[in-house]
Design a protein around this motif. Sequence first.
Motif, short mmCIF file in Angstrom:
data_model
loop_
_atom_site.label_atom_id
_atom_site.label_comp_id
_atom_site.label_asym_id
_atom_site.label_seq_id
_atom_site.Cartn_x
_atom_site.Cartn_y
_atom_site.Cartn_z
N SER A 168 26.78 41.55 33.44
CA SER A 168 26.40 40.58 34.45
C SER A 168 27.62 40.07 35.19
CB SER A 168 25.68 39.39 33.79
OG SER A 168 26.60 38.66 32.99
N ASP A 169 27.39 39.42 36.33
CA ASP A 169 28.50 38.83 37.09
C ASP A 169 29.26 37.83 36.23
OD1 ASP A 169 27.75 40.33 39.27
OD2 ASP A 169 26.70 38.68 40.28
N GLU A 170 28.52 37.08 35.42
CA GLU A 170 29.15 36.07 34.55
C GLU A 170 30.03 36.75 33.50
OE1 GLU A 170 25.76 34.44 36.62
OE2 GLU A 170 25.89 36.18 35.28
N GLU A 171 29.53 37.85 32.93
CA GLU A 171 30.32 38.58 31.93
C GLU A 171 31.56 39.19 32.54
OE1 GLU A 171 26.81 39.94 28.79
OE2 GLU A 171 27.12 41.06 30.66
N MET A 172 31.44 39.72 33.76
CA MET A 172 32.60 40.28 34.45
C MET A 172 33.65 39.19 34.70
SD MET A 172 32.26 43.58 35.00
CE MET A 172 33.33 43.96 36.40
N GLU A 173 33.18 38.00 35.06
CA GLU A 173 34.10 36.90 35.31
C GLU A 173 34.80 36.47 34.02
OE1 GLU A 173 34.04 32.37 37.23
OE2 GLU A 173 32.31 33.70 37.48
N VAL A 174 34.06 36.46 32.92
CA VAL A 174 34.65 36.09 31.62
C VAL A 174 35.72 37.10 31.22
CG1 VAL A 174 34.19 35.95 29.13
CG2 VAL A 174 32.69 34.78 30.76
N ILE A 175 35.42 38.39 31.41
CA ILE A 175 36.40 39.42 31.05
C ILE A 175 37.62 39.33 31.96
CG2 ILE A 175 36.80 41.90 30.84
CD1 ILE A 175 33.82 42.21 30.14
N ASN A 176 37.40 39.07 33.25
CA ASN A 176 38.54 38.87 34.16
C ASN A 176 39.44 37.75 33.67
OD1 ASN A 176 38.63 40.75 36.27
ND2 ASN A 176 37.00 39.72 37.39
N GLY A 177 38.82 36.73 33.08
CA GLY A 177 39.57 35.58 32.59
C GLY A 177 40.42 35.84 31.37
N LEU A 178 40.27 37.03 30.78
CA LEU A 178 41.07 37.39 29.61
C LEU A 178 42.47 37.88 29.98
CD1 LEU A 178 38.41 39.34 27.47
CD2 LEU A 178 39.16 36.96 27.20
N ASN A 179 42.70 38.04 31.27
CA ASN A 179 43.99 38.60 31.71
C ASN A 179 45.16 37.79 31.17
OD1 ASN A 179 45.63 40.41 33.43
ND2 ASN A 179 46.12 38.50 34.50
N LYS A 180 46.13 38.48 30.57
CA LYS A 180 47.33 37.85 30.02
C LYS A 180 48.60 38.48 30.58
CE LYS A 180 44.84 37.53 25.59
NZ LYS A 180 44.43 36.11 25.65
N ASN A 181 48.44 39.41 31.52
CA ASN A 181 49.57 40.16 32.07
C ASN A 181 50.40 40.82 30.98
OD1 ASN A 181 49.04 39.64 34.84
ND2 ASN A 181 49.92 37.60 34.62
N ILE A 182 49.71 41.32 29.95
CA ILE A 182 50.38 42.05 28.87
C ILE A 182 50.48 43.51 29.26
CG2 ILE A 182 50.11 42.89 26.50
CD1 ILE A 182 48.91 40.19 25.78
N ARG A 183 51.70 44.00 29.33
CA ARG A 183 51.94 45.40 29.67
C ARG A 183 52.43 46.10 28.41
NH1 ARG A 183 52.39 47.63 34.58
NH2 ARG A 183 52.70 45.62 35.60
N TYR A 184 51.61 47.01 27.87
CA TYR A 184 51.99 47.72 26.66
C TYR A 184 53.02 48.82 26.93
CZ TYR A 184 47.89 45.52 24.48
OH TYR A 184 46.97 44.63 24.00
#
Length: 324
Positions: free
Chosen positions: A290-306
């Motif tokens: 859902s749009d809400e789930e996509m927004e939640v996942i977007n919010g997980l961004n930590k700028n972690i580059r492996y």
Amino acid sequence: MSSVPDRLVPLSDGNSMPILGLGTYAMGPFVKGETVEAVKAAIEIGYRHFDGALVYGNEDEVGEGIRAKIADGTVKREDIFYTGKVWMTYLSPSLVRKALEKTLKTLQLDYVDLFIIHWPMGLKPREKLWIPKDASEKIVIEDVDFCESWLVMESCKDAGLVRSIGVSNFNHKQLETILKMPNLKYKPVCNQVECHPYLNQDKLLKYCQCNNIVLVGYSPLGTNSPNNVSRKSPILLNDPVLKKIGEKHRKTTAQVVLRYQVQRGVAVIPKSFNPGRMKQNREIFDFQLSDEEMEVINGLNKNIRYIDLKMLTDHPKYPFRDEY
């Protein structure tokens, strides 16, 4: 064979790319024949997009697996989409076509579907393709003008050796440099970069979409590789938010992460030689976030580059000094 058809992403040159592919980089020591069997199994499962590179050291087995499934009638050559790459030690304009010809000879194929500049950074040609893991072995930087290399890439396309050309690990300023070339004939159809919920590349994705460049996400599931993960880096697939969304849809965390990307229009190339996981990674087209789930996942961004190649941070064209 999987009954789920490949979703195709249109490329700016009129060709198209399956949005889901299989990464063929193999960790650790090679087991002879392992890549051959993995590629054959992947084709049986339904994969048609294979991401490889000369530097991975197993293009011979990838080619053998592809040719075996063509020979037995499972697929035709035109069904397969193969990506090869110009490694840093071949980035000099005089070596770009040689790199492509070496890949074609190793694969034993007449053309590749996509050929990309692996990194914008050049290194002096050397017998050993890979870069050292520590400072005990000297790295010799070569400040190659990748625009000159791009002109050779264009000539390879005109010669029919490759159908489409693109780049990898370029930041938006480096992409802009190519796009503003006064004699540009073909712009990059894609930019392949590390991309996952902890590094969602939102700004780079928007830039690419505005310029009709497909973003291809490598390491879309993060990575557990001890070579790339510091002890302080969280493991993406252990994220409780992603696990909860997966439970709601009766999907694995990996399936949620891959679904998130394809809904954003990002092509993904997860790596696995395990047939069970390969099959699971393809089962992402029968549910919708859902749009809400996509927004939640977007919010997980930590700028972690492996994958950051910190040993090359002094290179004048190191791409990760810029925000995107």
